[in-house]
Write an enzyme that holds these catalytic residues in place. Structure first.
Site, short mmCIF file in Angstrom:
data_model
loop_
_atom_site.label_atom_id
_atom_site.label_comp_id
_atom_site.label_asym_id
_atom_site.label_seq_id
_atom_site.Cartn_x
_atom_site.Cartn_y
_atom_site.Cartn_z
N CYS A 131 -0.42 4.23 1.99
CA CYS A 131 -0.27 4.07 3.44
C CYS A 131 1.17 4.31 3.88
CB CYS A 131 -0.65 2.66 3.88
SG CYS A 131 -2.13 2.03 3.12
N ASP A 132 2.11 3.75 3.14
CA ASP A 132 3.49 3.69 3.63
C ASP A 132 4.48 4.59 2.89
OD1 ASP A 132 2.65 1.73 5.41
OD2 ASP A 132 3.05 0.11 4.01
N CYS A 173 0.84 -1.20 0.00
CA CYS A 173 0.00 0.00 0.00
C CYS A 173 0.87 1.25 0.00
CB CYS A 173 -0.93 -0.01 1.21
SG CYS A 173 -2.06 1.41 1.26
P1 FAD Z 1 -10.35 -5.49 6.60
O1 FAD Z 1 -9.43 -4.58 7.34
O2 FAD Z 1 -9.90 -6.15 5.39
O3 FAD Z 1 -10.93 -6.53 7.65
C1 FAD Z 1 -11.84 -7.51 7.32
C2 FAD Z 1 -11.88 -8.53 8.42
O4 FAD Z 1 -12.94 -9.46 8.16
C3 FAD Z 1 -10.61 -9.37 8.56
O5 FAD Z 1 -10.22 -9.42 9.89
C4 FAD Z 1 -11.00 -10.75 8.08
O6 FAD Z 1 -10.30 -11.74 8.77
C5 FAD Z 1 -12.50 -10.76 8.45
N1 FAD Z 1 -13.22 -11.74 7.64
C6 FAD Z 1 -13.04 -12.02 6.32
N2 FAD Z 1 -13.87 -13.03 5.95
C7 FAD Z 1 -14.59 -13.37 7.06
C8 FAD Z 1 -15.59 -14.33 7.31
N3 FAD Z 1 -16.02 -15.17 6.35
N4 FAD Z 1 -16.10 -14.43 8.56
C9 FAD Z 1 -15.69 -13.59 9.55
N5 FAD Z 1 -14.72 -12.65 9.36
C10 FAD Z 1 -14.19 -12.53 8.13
N6 FAD Z 1 -5.32 2.30 5.35
C11 FAD Z 1 -5.18 3.55 5.88
O7 FAD Z 1 -6.14 4.32 5.89
N7 FAD Z 1 -3.99 3.93 6.43
C12 FAD Z 1 -2.90 3.13 6.48
O8 FAD Z 1 -1.83 3.53 6.96
C13 FAD Z 1 -3.03 1.81 5.95
N8 FAD Z 1 -1.99 0.94 5.98
C14 FAD Z 1 -2.15 -0.31 5.46
C15 FAD Z 1 -1.07 -1.18 5.51
C16 FAD Z 1 -1.19 -2.46 5.01
C17 FAD Z 1 0.00 -3.40 5.08
C18 FAD Z 1 -2.41 -2.88 4.41
C19 FAD Z 1 -2.56 -4.28 3.86
C20 FAD Z 1 -3.49 -2.01 4.35
C21 FAD Z 1 -3.36 -0.71 4.86
N9 FAD Z 1 -4.41 0.19 4.80
C22 FAD Z 1 -4.28 1.44 5.36
C23 FAD Z 1 -5.69 -0.17 4.19
C24 FAD Z 1 -6.70 -0.55 5.28
O9 FAD Z 1 -6.10 -1.53 6.09
C25 FAD Z 1 -7.97 -1.09 4.67
O10 FAD Z 1 -8.52 -0.15 3.76
C26 FAD Z 1 -9.02 -1.36 5.75
O11 FAD Z 1 -8.48 -2.20 6.74
C27 FAD Z 1 -10.25 -1.99 5.17
O12 FAD Z 1 -11.11 -2.26 6.21
P2 FAD Z 1 -12.32 -3.27 6.12
O13 FAD Z 1 -13.11 -3.04 7.35
O14 FAD Z 1 -13.00 -3.16 4.82
O15 FAD Z 1 -11.73 -4.73 6.14
#
Ligand code: FAD
Ligand code: NDP
Length: 318
Positions: free
Chosen positions: A143-144, A140
């Site tokens: 992000c970084d 990302c």
């Molecule tokens: P996610 O964070 O993807 O979480 C989804 C969760 O649902 C996971 O825990 C998964 O295990 C769970 N899940 C999936 N399937 C199932 C199921 N069938 N049953 C139950 N649970 C399930 N964004 C920023 O704004 N700033 C940053 O600095 C930043 N740094 C990042 C660094 C990295 C390395 C990465 C990979 C991403 C980064 N991002 C950052 C992006 C950010 O993490 C994502 O946009 C955000 O986390 C998305 O949130 P979400 O709630 O959609 O889902």
């Protein structure tokens, strides 16, 4: 005796899921969340549990570690009255209401469902990657990219789509040069994005080129690349390696019961969190392949909770 029916079941526990939980709990809907157990290869709490410092989430001027931010969101969701089960949802039945949610421990029924299962960035699993992940290797750039370790250093981006072009362009603000590794001789990105990328003097495109090794001891110092036409190999000096080879939305467990786009993301009605099934809402990265940020995930999680609440009150549930 009829089975207990939940008002709202939230599936997923990143910023979208926890924001949906906070809003629906405060609306007295007594939400039940399945936070997952290493679902999609990611710990409960989502993608931010895999990173170090978050510097762009409003309200934390000094920044904070990703896992701390997710612990805080979880505590707030629980404090507001969310019940959380550390289980992965295996399947759902959306064909009749109440909907059914299936985990290893049983079947649960719900009037509404909020899908917030996120997406997983694809990785190449190169030799050296495990050791150097988050020590120069990231998935990302937004992000970084601004971290001090990348300032005025050569950087490498892998991919040829819109994300790769956008990230390469963004990284030219920080790095001395950006090497874009493209495995074919064409970019998949939109024409406008291609033109912008090719015109940028700080971006050096390497056609027919694949990464074969992440080089470095404590931090990344280079990337070994190979030309897949000539077979020639060299090490590009680099402080950063950014994967932009696509994401995998966590939607397999839905088994085609909702409309998805051609790449597997949940389709929502523009400007809403409504899916193709009445009563099922989606927020976060599972329905967003453009912004993919914690704050946008939180924002759409909020929308999903407000829309679920409205849906329930129209059905007479208060
Ligand atoms: P996610 O964070 O993807 O979480 C989804 C969760 O649902 C996971 O825990 C998964 O295990 C769970 N899940 C999936 N399937 C199932 C199921 N069938 N049953 C139950 N649970 C399930 N964004 C920023 O704004 N700033 C940053 O600095 C930043 N740094 C990042 C660094 C990295 C390395 C990465 C990979 C991403 C980064 N991002 C950052 C992006 C950010 O993490 C994502 O946009 C955000 O986390 C998305 O949130 P979400 O709630 O959609 O889902
Ligand atoms: P894409 O799937 O569009 O592109 C992935 C790129 O990575 C392709 O060039 C692909 O190569 C390459 N790739 C895949 N696997 C490997 C591998 N193992 N080794 C080397 N290269 C690999 O993903 P994006 O994230 O770029 O985009 C996803 C969607 O989001 C698209 O629809 C895009 O248009 C959209 N998007 C839109 C944006 C915007 O409008 N601003 C911004 C970001 C994304 P190949 O071409 O050879 O398959």
């Amino acid at each position: 005796m009829s089975k207990h029916v939940e008002n709202v079941i939230i599936i997923g526990s990143g910023p979208a899921g926890h924001t949906a939980a906070i809003y629906s709990a405060r609306a007295n809907l007594k939400p039940l969340m399945f936070e997952g157990f290493m679902a999609g290869g990611v710990a409960a709490g989502g993608q931010l549990t895999t990173t170090t410092e978050i510097e762009n989430f409003p309200g934390f001027p000094e920044g904070l570690p990703g896992p701390d931010l997710m612990d805080r969101m979880r505590s707030q969701a629980v404090h507001c009255g969310t019940r959380i089960e550390t289980e992965t949802v295996n399947s759902v039945d959306l064909s009749r209401r109440p909907f059914t949610v299936v985990t290893d421990s049983g079947e649960f029924q719900a009037r509404t469902i909020i899908l917030a299962t996120g997406a997983t960035a694809k990785r190449l699993n190169l030799p050296g990657e495990e050791k150097l992940w988050q020590r120069g290797i990231s998935a990302c750039a937004v992000c970084d990219g601004a971290l001090p370790l990348f300032r005025n250093k050569p950087l490498v981006v892998i991919g040829g789509g819109d994300t790769a072009c956008e990230e390469a362009t963004y990284l030219t603000k920080f790095g001395s040069t950006v090497h874009l590794l493209v495995r074919r001789d064409v970019l998949r990105a939109s024409k406008a994005m291609q033109d912008r990328t090719k015109a940028n003097p700080k971006i050096h495109i390497h056609w027919f080129t694949e990464a074969v090794e992440a080089v470095g001891e404590k931090v990344l110092t280079g990337v070994r690349v190979k030309n897949n036409k000539s077979g020639a190999s060299e090490v590009l000096e680099a402080a950063g390696l950014f994967y932009a080879i696509g994401h995998e939305p966590n939607t397999k467990f839905l088994d085609g019961q909702l409309e998805l786009d051609e790449t597997g993301y949940i389709k929502t009605v523009a400007g809403t969190s409504r899916t193709s099934v009445n009563g099922v809402f989606a927020g976060g990265d599972v329905q967003d392949k453009v912004y993919r940020q914690a704050i946008t995930a939180a924002g759409t999680g909020c929308m999903a909770a407000l829309e679920a609440e409205r849906f329930l009150s129209e059905e007479g549930v208060h």
